[in-house]
Structures are given as structure tokens and as C-alpha cells.
Design an enzyme around this catalytic site. Sequence first.
Site, PDB file in Angstrom:
ATOM      1  N   ASP A   1       0.599  -1.302  -0.059  1.00 32.67           N
ATOM      2  CA  ASP A   1      -0.022   0.105   0.196  1.00 32.67           C
ATOM      3  C   ASP A   1       0.675   1.542   0.067  1.00 32.67           C
ATOM      4  OD1 ASP A   1       1.004   0.473   2.501  1.00 32.67           O
ATOM      5  OD2 ASP A   1      -0.692  -0.945   3.543  1.00 32.67           O
TER       6      ASP A   1
ATOM      7  N   GLU B   1       0.225  -8.652  -0.341  1.00 36.15           N
ATOM      8  CA  GLU B   1      -0.673  -8.310   0.605  1.00 36.15           C
ATOM      9  C   GLU B   1      -1.931  -7.662  -0.280  1.00 36.15           C
ATOM     10  OE1 GLU B   1       1.201  -5.569   3.297  1.00 36.15           O
ATOM     11  OE2 GLU B   1       1.688  -6.981   4.373  1.00 36.15           O
TER      12      GLU B   1
ATOM     13  N   GLU C   1      -1.957   5.210   2.838  1.00 34.94           N
ATOM     14  CA  GLU C   1      -1.774   3.667   2.229  1.00 34.94           C
ATOM     15  C   GLU C   1      -3.235   2.944   1.949  1.00 34.94           C
ATOM     16  OE1 GLU C   1      -0.443   5.475   5.131  1.00 34.94           O
ATOM     17  OE2 GLU C   1       1.335   4.431   3.821  1.00 34.94           O
TER      18      GLU C   1
ATOM     19  N   HIS D   1       5.917   5.590  12.844  1.00 33.58           N
ATOM     20  CA  HIS D   1       6.498   6.630  11.695  1.00 33.58           C
ATOM     21  C   HIS D   1       4.763   6.808  10.851  1.00 33.58           C
ATOM     22  CE1 HIS D   1       5.006   3.551   8.622  1.00 33.58           C
ATOM     23  NE2 HIS D   1       5.670   2.994   9.030  1.00 33.58           N
TER      24      HIS D   1
ATOM     25  N   ARG E   1       2.089   9.053   8.624  1.00 34.85           N
ATOM     26  CA  ARG E   1       1.830  10.273   8.528  1.00 34.85           C
ATOM     27  C   ARG E   1       0.536  10.987   9.269  1.00 34.85           C
ATOM     28  NH1 ARG E   1       5.242   9.529   3.906  1.00 34.85           N
ATOM     29  NH2 ARG E   1       5.386  10.898   2.549  1.00 34.85           N
TER      30      ARG E   1
ATOM     31  N   HIS F   1      12.429   5.872  13.188  1.00 35.88           N
ATOM     32  CA  HIS F   1      12.692   5.925  11.840  1.00 35.88           C
ATOM     33  C   HIS F   1      13.050   7.229  11.070  1.00 35.88           C
ATOM     34  CE1 HIS F   1       9.974   6.263   7.346  1.00 35.88           C
ATOM     35  NE2 HIS F   1       9.549   4.797   7.861  1.00 35.88           N
TER      36      HIS F   1
HETATM   37  C1  UD1 Z   1       6.649   5.049   3.551  1.00 39.20           C
HETATM   38  C2  UD1 Z   1       5.508   4.829   3.148  1.00 39.20           C
HETATM   39  C3  UD1 Z   1       4.794   4.088   4.475  1.00 39.20           C
HETATM   40  C4  UD1 Z   1       5.308   2.668   4.859  1.00 39.20           C
HETATM   41  C5  UD1 Z   1       6.548   3.246   5.219  1.00 39.20           C
HETATM   42  C6  UD1 Z   1       7.250   1.992   5.780  1.00 39.20           C
HETATM   43  C7  UD1 Z   1       4.480   6.499   1.013  1.00 39.20           C
HETATM   44  C8  UD1 Z   1       3.437   7.795   1.243  1.00 39.20           C
HETATM   45  N1  UD1 Z   1       4.913   5.667   2.754  1.00 39.20           N
HETATM   46  O1  UD1 Z   1       6.381   6.210   4.552  1.00 39.20           O
HETATM   47  O2  UD1 Z   1       3.685   3.552   3.240  1.00 39.20           O
HETATM   48  O3  UD1 Z   1       5.226   2.625   5.616  1.00 39.20           O
HETATM   49  O4  UD1 Z   1       7.167   3.765   3.967  1.00 39.20           O
HETATM   50  O5  UD1 Z   1       8.418   3.023   6.754  1.00 39.20           O
HETATM   51  O6  UD1 Z   1       4.624   5.218   0.630  1.00 39.20           O
HETATM   52  N2  UD1 Z   1      14.288   8.230   4.792  1.00 39.20           N
HETATM   53  C9  UD1 Z   1      15.759   8.513   4.484  1.00 39.20           C
HETATM   54  N3  UD1 Z   1      16.227   7.437   4.691  1.00 39.20           N
HETATM   55  C10 UD1 Z   1      15.576   6.244   4.301  1.00 39.20           C
HETATM   56  C11 UD1 Z   1      13.934   6.284   4.302  1.00 39.20           C
HETATM   57  C12 UD1 Z   1      13.199   7.699   4.712  1.00 39.20           C
HETATM   58  O7  UD1 Z   1      16.145   9.051   4.562  1.00 39.20           O
HETATM   59  O8  UD1 Z   1      15.759   4.872   3.833  1.00 39.20           O
HETATM   60  C13 UD1 Z   1      14.180  10.154   4.912  1.00 39.20           C
HETATM   61  C14 UD1 Z   1      13.828  10.729   3.205  1.00 39.20           C
HETATM   62  O9  UD1 Z   1      13.601  12.400   4.103  1.00 39.20           O
HETATM   63  C15 UD1 Z   1      12.383  10.772   3.182  1.00 39.20           C
HETATM   64  C16 UD1 Z   1      11.607  10.160   4.587  1.00 39.20           C
HETATM   65  O10 UD1 Z   1      11.684  10.006   5.787  1.00 39.20           O
HETATM   66  O11 UD1 Z   1      11.785  11.693   2.346  1.00 39.20           O
HETATM   67  C17 UD1 Z   1      10.466  10.111   3.964  1.00 39.20           C
HETATM   68  O12 UD1 Z   1      10.033   8.950   3.038  1.00 39.20           O
HETATM   69  P1  UD1 Z   1       8.921   8.163   2.573  1.00 39.20           P
HETATM   70  O13 UD1 Z   1       8.777   6.535   1.703  1.00 39.20           O
HETATM   71  O14 UD1 Z   1       7.504   9.144   1.640  1.00 39.20           O
HETATM   72  O15 UD1 Z   1       7.600   8.404   4.077  1.00 39.20           O
HETATM   73  P2  UD1 Z   1       7.852   7.422   5.144  1.00 39.20           P
HETATM   74  O16 UD1 Z   1       7.106   7.719   6.322  1.00 39.20           O
HETATM   75  O17 UD1 Z   1       8.909   6.246   4.923  1.00 39.20           O
HETATM   76  N1  UDP Z   2      12.032  -3.103  10.881  1.00 39.42           N
HETATM   77  C1  UDP Z   2      13.362  -3.357  10.999  1.00 39.42           C
HETATM   78  N2  UDP Z   2      13.821  -2.258  11.534  1.00 39.42           N
HETATM   79  C2  UDP Z   2      13.678  -1.434  12.541  1.00 39.42           C
HETATM   80  C3  UDP Z   2      12.073  -1.366  12.786  1.00 39.42           C
HETATM   81  C4  UDP Z   2      11.810  -2.208  11.447  1.00 39.42           C
HETATM   82  O1  UDP Z   2      13.683  -3.591  10.410  1.00 39.42           O
HETATM   83  O2  UDP Z   2      14.391  -0.681  13.029  1.00 39.42           O
HETATM   84  C5  UDP Z   2      11.672  -4.307  10.337  1.00 39.42           C
HETATM   85  C6  UDP Z   2      10.197  -4.615  10.809  1.00 39.42           C
HETATM   86  O3  UDP Z   2      10.893  -6.032  11.377  1.00 39.42           O
HETATM   87  C7  UDP Z   2       9.033  -5.619   9.960  1.00 39.42           C
HETATM   88  C8  UDP Z   2       9.719  -3.789   9.393  1.00 39.42           C
HETATM   89  O4  UDP Z   2      10.660  -3.146   9.530  1.00 39.42           O
HETATM   90  O5  UDP Z   2       9.407  -6.534   9.552  1.00 39.42           O
HETATM   91  C9  UDP Z   2       7.910  -2.443   8.956  1.00 39.42           C
HETATM   92  O6  UDP Z   2       8.318  -1.589   8.762  1.00 39.42           O
HETATM   93  P1  UDP Z   2       7.583  -0.246   8.770  1.00 39.42           P
HETATM   94  O7  UDP Z   2       7.270  -0.093   9.914  1.00 39.42           O
HETATM   95  O8  UDP Z   2       8.617   1.118   8.838  1.00 39.42           O
HETATM   96  O9  UDP Z   2       6.409   0.031   8.064  1.00 39.42           O
HETATM   97  P2  UDP Z   2       5.271  -0.942   7.980  1.00 39.42           P
HETATM   98  O10 UDP Z   2       5.253  -2.211   7.919  1.00 39.42           O
HETATM   99  O11 UDP Z   2       4.394   0.178   9.104  1.00 39.42           O
HETATM  100  O12 UDP Z   2       5.170  -0.783   5.987  1.00 39.42           O
END
Ligand code: UD1
Ligand code: UDP
Length: 370
Positions: free
Chosen positions: A96, A118, A132, A212, A214, A244
Site C-alpha cells: 500500500d 498483500e 495507504e 512513522h 503520516r 525512523h
Molecule cells: C513510507 C510509506 C509507508 C510505509 C513506510 C515504511 C508512503 C506514502 N509511505 O513512509 O506506507 O509504511 O514507508 O517505513 O508510501 N528517509 C530517509 N532514508 C530512508 C527512508 C526514509 O532519509 O531510507 C526519509 C527521507 O527524508 C524521506 C522521508 O524519510 O523523504 C519520507 O520517506 P517516505 O517513503 O516518503 O515516507 P515514510 O514515512 O518513510
Molecule cells: N524493521 C526493521 N528495522 C527497524 C524497525 C523495523 O527492519 O529498525 C522491520 C520490521 O521487522 C518489519 C518492517 O521493518 O518487518 C516494518 O516496517 P515499517 O514499520 O517501516 O513499515 P510498515 O510495516 O508500517 O509499512
Amino acid sequence: MKNILIVFGTRPEAIKMAPVVKEFKDNVNFNTRVCVTAQHREMLDQVLDFFEIRPDFDLNLMKPNQNLYNLTAEIILGLKTILEKFPADFVFVHGDTTTTMASSIAAFYSGAKVCHVEAGLRTYNKYAPFPEELNRQISARIADFHFAPTLKSQENLLKENISIENILITGNTVIDALFFAVKKVNSINNHTIESLKNIINFEKDIVLVTGHRRENHGKGFINICKALKQVAEQNSVQIIYPVHMNPNVQKPVNEILKNINNILLIDPLPYEAFLWLMEKSKLIITDSGGIQEEAPSLGKPVLVMRETTERPEAVDAGTVILVGTNTEKIVKEANNLLQNDSEYERMSKLHNPYGEGKASKRILNFLLKK
Ligand code: UD1
Ligand code: UDP
């Protein structure tokens, strides 16, 4: 031979698609390529390293504090180029995220059949989780084949008039990944795990935290941090919080929780180290989707900081309690589990609502017949 393109971009998609990648890459009937959008960068690369996946295409899209408009547009345009180079018969997307939704659209435009892993999770509230819930509904409208993790997710799809022949109940690939990881971790010496042993006081009960979403940015996160501070003050626990990398999470968490001696803020952990720490924890407090699915298999109680969940199976199994982002509610439920042994016993039973680790094999077998 059929061309398969498996697309993902964030940490959880990578974890849950890794077993699917392995199945398809190992099968000679398919010509399989992996494309990462790199919606995440560091957190994605941690997973790719662990599962030893080398993407065939990397759009490298992540920007600091990116927004949904640009990300969506860039994924669609990036995939256009990839799909012109590699005309896929089937494109696999997962779950999602914005990567899921935008890749589904691009795959549809290219004429490929879309396979949604999924599929069928729903809250039917388009603002929770945001964005999502709408992402997965859009992917469901587009998808040709729907891999539903549970009976409940299949029922949701049937209610939306998706034909039963195009749905397969598989279990969740997160369990396939979990089994693979536990086996691999037991067979190697892991540096992150060794260093965690040096910085964590395991004589105290461990409370593991992640967050994390939104819709929790802003006030929600301030309430969450206030609650964690109170839990740390009122119990002899060690809270460990791998924060995160989203700046909207980093800022409040560091401002409110930095200098509290029994709260340890650390960088996101590599998947295998995170699983190891889950196993060592007494209680998990999170708003994550994936962690709600892993915890029942490990017998760990979870307080979920959301008002609603698309994963009712773990709530029904009694492993998960929804606490929203209300400070008092989080503290009350955490204290109850940390201080009341019988309540803790009740919630910490092992359950397997998400399957027995055969989801990716079932997906492969289904595709072999198409
Ligand atoms: C995203 C997904 C969310 C998912 C989550 C898992 C969308 C809109 N959101 O949210 O569904 O549950 O990932 O964690 O698809 N960033 C880094 N390094 C990284 C990752 C993120 O610096 O490796 C920072 C960056 O500034 C980036 C920001 O986090 O721009 C947001 O990343 P984004 O993927 O847009 O949103 P998440 O909150 O990570
Ligand atoms: N996870 C990880 N390192 C961390 C925190 C979570 O590898 O520091 C793993 C966790 O075991 C799970 C997945 O990341 O499999 C969950 O990811 P996240 O919470 O970012 O996204 P969501 O599942 O909410 O989309």
C-alpha cells in the site's frame, strides 16, 4: 518464457517481497527482474544487503523530506522507461505504499498484468492509514491477480466484486521472510547484534518502540513521546526506540526523548537485528503494519498506536491492543502489561494468523498456471 518485473521501494515492501524474489529468480520458467524505486534509500539497502538481492533496475528516487506529488509522478515516469526496456508480462507490486500505487498505474499503462501481493487489507477510512488505504484500493482496482494474506482480506476483495478465481489466499510473505531470517541469523556472527549486546541492559524489561505513520505526524507524535516518557518514569524498564529516518519523526522524538536515561534512541536497525531485539523484548509499542504481523508469531504483546487497523487478525487473536495516540491510554495499557503478570500471560501466547511461511511458494505455483 514469461517476463516478470517485481517492483518495490520501501523497507517493509523489500522484506515482504524478498521471499517472492527468491522463488521467481530460482525458477527457470520465468525471466525475472527486480526494480527498486528507492522511495527509501538507506532503510531499503539494509534489507537488500541481508537478503542478497541486487536489483536489475534502481530508480534511486528518494529525496530528503519528499512529498507525495513528486514521488508519485517520478515513479510513474521512471517505470515507463524500465517497462520500455523490459516488456513485462506480469508486474508484481506489494501492499500500500506510493510505490505500490504508482507502479500499478505504470504497469497497467504498459499492458502488463498486475499481481498484487498483500491484497485486500482494508480499514475503509481513506484518512487512516493515510495515504495507504487509498493506495491499496487503487492497486486493487487495477490488479489482475490478488494475493490475499488471510480469509478476511479475501472477503474484503469479494465484497468489492473481485472474482474469486483471481484471488489466492496465501498467508503473508512476512512470515516467509521471518523464517528465512531466523535461520540465517542463527548461522552467522552478526556485528549489529553483538554491539546491541554491549549497549542494552537486558536485566531490565525491554520495551521496543517504532513509529512513522503520516497521520500521526505533528500532534500524534508529541502525544506518543509524552506517553513514552511517562512509561519510562513509572517502570523499571529499558525503552529502545530505533527512530525512523523520516524528518517528521526524527524531530519530535529527538526533542522530547533525547536525554532520558532509560530511553535509548538508535538508528533504524537492520532487519535481522530488529527481529532479534523483538524476540528479546517484553512489550512492543508501534504504529507499524509489518510488526503487527510478526509479533503474534513471536508471542509478543503489541500496543498499536492507531485508531483503527487493517490487520484485525492479531487483535482477534488477543496479541494486539489498539491504543491510538492518546497519551493516557498508551500509559495505562503499557503499565497494565508491565505490572500485571496475568494480563501479560494472556497476551503473550503464540499465534500464527498470517500463515506458516509458504506464501511465496503459493504465489509462484499460481503464476505457473497462468
Ligand atoms: C513510507 C510509506 C509507508 C510505509 C513506510 C515504511 C508512503 C506514502 N509511505 O513512509 O506506507 O509504511 O514507508 O517505513 O508510501 N528517509 C530517509 N532514508 C530512508 C527512508 C526514509 O532519509 O531510507 C526519509 C527521507 O527524508 C524521506 C522521508 O524519510 O523523504 C519520507 O520517506 P517516505 O517513503 O516518503 O515516507 P515514510 O514515512 O518513510
Ligand atoms: N524493521 C526493521 N528495522 C527497524 C524497525 C523495523 O527492519 O529498525 C522491520 C520490521 O521487522 C518489519 C518492517 O521493518 O518487518 C516494518 O516496517 P515499517 O514499520 O517501516 O513499515 P510498515 O510495516 O508500517 O509499512
